[in-house]
Structures are given as structure tokens and as C-alpha cells.
Scaffold this motif. Structure first.
Motif, PDB file in Angstrom:
ATOM      1  N   LYS A 129     -51.766  10.470   7.791  1.00  0.00           N
ATOM      2  CA  LYS A 129     -50.817  11.620   7.405  1.00  0.00           C
ATOM      3  C   LYS A 129     -49.788  11.792   8.317  1.00  0.00           C
ATOM      4  CE  LYS A 129     -54.546  14.251   4.955  1.00  0.00           C
ATOM      5  NZ  LYS A 129     -55.301  15.655   5.026  1.00  0.00           N
ATOM      6  N   VAL A 130     -49.895  11.520   9.582  1.00  0.00           N
ATOM      7  CA  VAL A 130     -48.821  11.937  10.577  1.00  0.00           C
ATOM      8  C   VAL A 130     -47.850  10.571  10.385  1.00  0.00           C
ATOM      9  CG1 VAL A 130     -48.216  11.643  13.111  1.00  0.00           C
ATOM     10  CG2 VAL A 130     -50.381  12.847  12.040  1.00  0.00           C
ATOM     11  N   LEU A 131     -48.462   9.487   9.851  1.00  0.00           N
ATOM     12  CA  LEU A 131     -47.570   8.444   9.771  1.00  0.00           C
ATOM     13  C   LEU A 131     -46.780   8.651   8.629  1.00  0.00           C
ATOM     14  CD1 LEU A 131     -46.467   5.570  10.666  1.00  0.00           C
ATOM     15  CD2 LEU A 131     -48.398   4.590   8.980  1.00  0.00           C
ATOM     16  N   GLN A 132     -47.289   9.061   7.393  1.00  0.00           N
ATOM     17  CA  GLN A 132     -46.188   9.522   6.198  1.00  0.00           C
ATOM     18  C   GLN A 132     -45.460  10.621   6.453  1.00  0.00           C
ATOM     19  OE1 GLN A 132     -49.241  10.813   3.343  1.00  0.00           O
ATOM     20  NE2 GLN A 132     -49.817   8.605   2.798  1.00  0.00           N
ATOM     21  N   GLN A 133     -45.554  11.373   7.369  1.00  0.00           N
ATOM     22  CA  GLN A 133     -44.530  12.335   7.989  1.00  0.00           C
ATOM     23  C   GLN A 133     -43.501  11.852   8.656  1.00  0.00           C
ATOM     24  OE1 GLN A 133     -46.682  15.610  10.044  1.00  0.00           O
ATOM     25  NE2 GLN A 133     -47.716  16.389   7.838  1.00  0.00           N
ATOM     26  N   ARG A 134     -43.925  10.806   9.401  1.00  0.00           N
ATOM     27  CA  ARG A 134     -42.790  10.228  10.227  1.00  0.00           C
ATOM     28  C   ARG A 134     -41.847   9.546   9.412  1.00  0.00           C
ATOM     29  NH1 ARG A 134     -44.369   5.621  14.593  1.00  0.00           N
ATOM     30  NH2 ARG A 134     -44.291   4.466  12.664  1.00  0.00           N
ATOM     31  N   LYS A 135     -42.493   8.663   8.324  1.00  0.00           N
ATOM     32  CA  LYS A 135     -41.725   7.893   7.439  1.00  0.00           C
ATOM     33  C   LYS A 135     -40.685   9.157   6.544  1.00  0.00           C
ATOM     34  CE  LYS A 135     -44.632   3.877   6.666  1.00  0.00           C
ATOM     35  NZ  LYS A 135     -45.290   3.020   5.765  1.00  0.00           N
ATOM     36  N   MET A 136     -41.059  10.112   6.233  1.00  0.00           N
ATOM     37  CA  MET A 136     -40.266  11.033   5.600  1.00  0.00           C
ATOM     38  C   MET A 136     -39.252  11.631   6.566  1.00  0.00           C
ATOM     39  SD  MET A 136     -41.529  14.519   3.655  1.00  0.00           S
ATOM     40  CE  MET A 136     -42.042  15.163   5.288  1.00  0.00           C
ATOM     41  N   TYR A 137     -39.481  11.881   7.479  1.00  0.00           N
ATOM     42  CA  TYR A 137     -38.524  12.465   8.503  1.00  0.00           C
ATOM     43  C   TYR A 137     -37.549  11.360   8.921  1.00  0.00           C
ATOM     44  CZ  TYR A 137     -41.284  16.648   9.096  1.00  0.00           C
ATOM     45  OH  TYR A 137     -42.051  17.961   9.003  1.00  0.00           O
ATOM     46  N   GLU A 138     -37.993  10.050   9.004  1.00  0.00           N
ATOM     47  CA  GLU A 138     -37.137   9.225   9.458  1.00  0.00           C
ATOM     48  C   GLU A 138     -35.939   8.905   8.215  1.00  0.00           C
ATOM     49  OE1 GLU A 138     -40.111   6.391  12.332  1.00  0.00           O
ATOM     50  OE2 GLU A 138     -39.556   5.784  10.207  1.00  0.00           O
TER      51      GLU A 138
END
Length: 213
Positions: free
Chosen positions: A66-75
Motif C-alpha cells: 500500500k505504501v508503495l502504491q501511494q509512493r507511485k501515485m505521489y511520484e
């Protein structure tokens, strides 16, 4: 009408620089969030590396995903905002170049107008007349200088034959003086009729005979 369409906004319109500043602020905010997510992912990776397979490891893995998905969205959002900021900066540079061009054109127009005004006051005929007067004055000055520097005693044209004859005569006199000095006799004794130079007057013939008798 205001109830239907709303009142007219009196707020100042955003400028290009203010829009760029707003986008850059959002990019900085996303960078802060991405930094926190990266720290969480690093912590989860360390835990996963130490845990054995099981329900606990699976739960932590789901949190990391989930953290990795959030990071991709923010990126993705950050990349879009950076592109928007870059586009606005390019538009700002084009706007500045256009302003500089217009300023240059206006300066050229003003300069051209002033030049036309100044050149319109110049009379070419008067300038040519002034040049002619200056040329006449220069010729007059040259004539005056030539007249002042003219010699009064030396003739303008000298006969070279006369100069050669005079030079040859001077050479003969020098040779005669040389002969007298080499024989030990004064130059005046070479001429029998010439009296000594220390006698003021020549002796009378009668007095010479009486002195001899």
C-alpha cells in the motif's frame, strides 16, 4: 442576476509567476510525503528480511504494498506538476523575450524619429558652401606661407655651369696656397710686385734709390 450567475469576482487575476510559485509549493509538499513513504518502505523491508513466512510477514507485506502504491501515485503527481512548472517557465521566458523585443522596437522607433528631426535641420547646400570656403581659405594660407618663405637674395634658378666654374677657381686658389706653404715662403712673396702686408703704404721710387746710394 447575481443569484443565478454569482457576483463578479474582484480578486486580482493570477500571474504567471504566482502560478509557478503555487505549483512549486505543491511539488515541495509531495517531496515531503515521498520522503516519509520511503522511510516507511525501508522499515518494512528491514522487518520482512528478518521475519519468517507466516501470517505476520504477509500482513506487513500488504502494508508495504500500500505504501508503495501511494509512493507511485505521489511520484506521478510530482512529475505532472514539474512538467506544468517547466511549461509555465518556458512561457515566462517567451513573455520576457517578447517584452525585450518590444522595448527594443520602441527604442528604435524613437531613435529613428529623433534622427529624422535632427537631419531635417541640416542644410546640405550650406555644408557644401562651407567646405568650399574652407578650401579657399586653405589655398590662401598656402599662398601666404609660400610668399613669406620666398628668398630675396638667392635666385630661384642657378646656372650649373657657373657653379662648376666657380668651384674650379676655388680649387686653383687652394692649390696655389698649398705651394707657398710647402716652400716655406709666405703666399704674398709669390707675387714680386706685391708689398709686404705689414707696410701700410708702398715706398716711393726716389726714396728707395737714395737709401740704396
Amino acid at each position: 442576476m447575481n443569484r443565478l450567475f454569482g457576483a463578479k469576482s474582484t480578486a486580482p487575476k493570477p500571474t504567471l509567476n504566482s502560478a509557478i510559485s503555487t505549483v512549486d509549493t505543491r511539488i515541495e509538499s509531495l517531496d515531503v510525503k515521498l520522503s516519509k513513504l520511503n522511510a516507511e518502505l525501508s522499515a518494512y523491508q528491514q522487518k520482512l528480511a528478518k521475519m519468517r513466512d507466516g501470517p505476520g510477514k504477509t500482513a506487513i507485506k500488504q502494508k508495504a504494498l500500500k505504501v508503495l502504491q501511494q509512493r507511485k501515485m505521489y511520484e506521478s503527481q510530482r512529475d505532472q506538476l514539474q512538467q506544468q512548472s517547466w511549461n509555465m517557465e518556458q512561457a515566462g521566458m517567451m513573455q520576457d523575450n517578447l517584452k525585450n523585443t518590444m522595448t527594443t522596437v520602441d527604442a528604435m522607433k524613437t531613435t529613428t524619429k529623433e534622427l529624422r528631426k535632427q537631419y531635417g535641420k541640416i542644410n546640405i547646400d550650406k555644408i557644401e558652401k562651407l567646405q568650399d570656403e574652407m578650401a579657399d581659405l586653405m589655398d590662401m594660407g598656402n599662398d601666404i606661407q609660400e610668399s613669406i618663405s620666398r628668398s630675396y637674395e638667392v635666385p630661384d634658378e642657378v646656372d650649373e655651369a657657373e657653379l662648376d666654374a666657380e668651384l674650379e677657381a676655388l680649387g686653383d686658389e687652394v692649390e696655389l696656397e698649398g705651394i707657398g706653404e710647402s716652400s716655406g715662403m709666405p703666399s704674398y712673396m709669390l707675387d714680386d710686385a706685391a708689398p709686404p702686408q705689414f707696410i701700410d703704404e708702398a715706398p716711393e721710387p726716389n726714396k728707395v734709390q737714395q737709401a740704396a746710394g
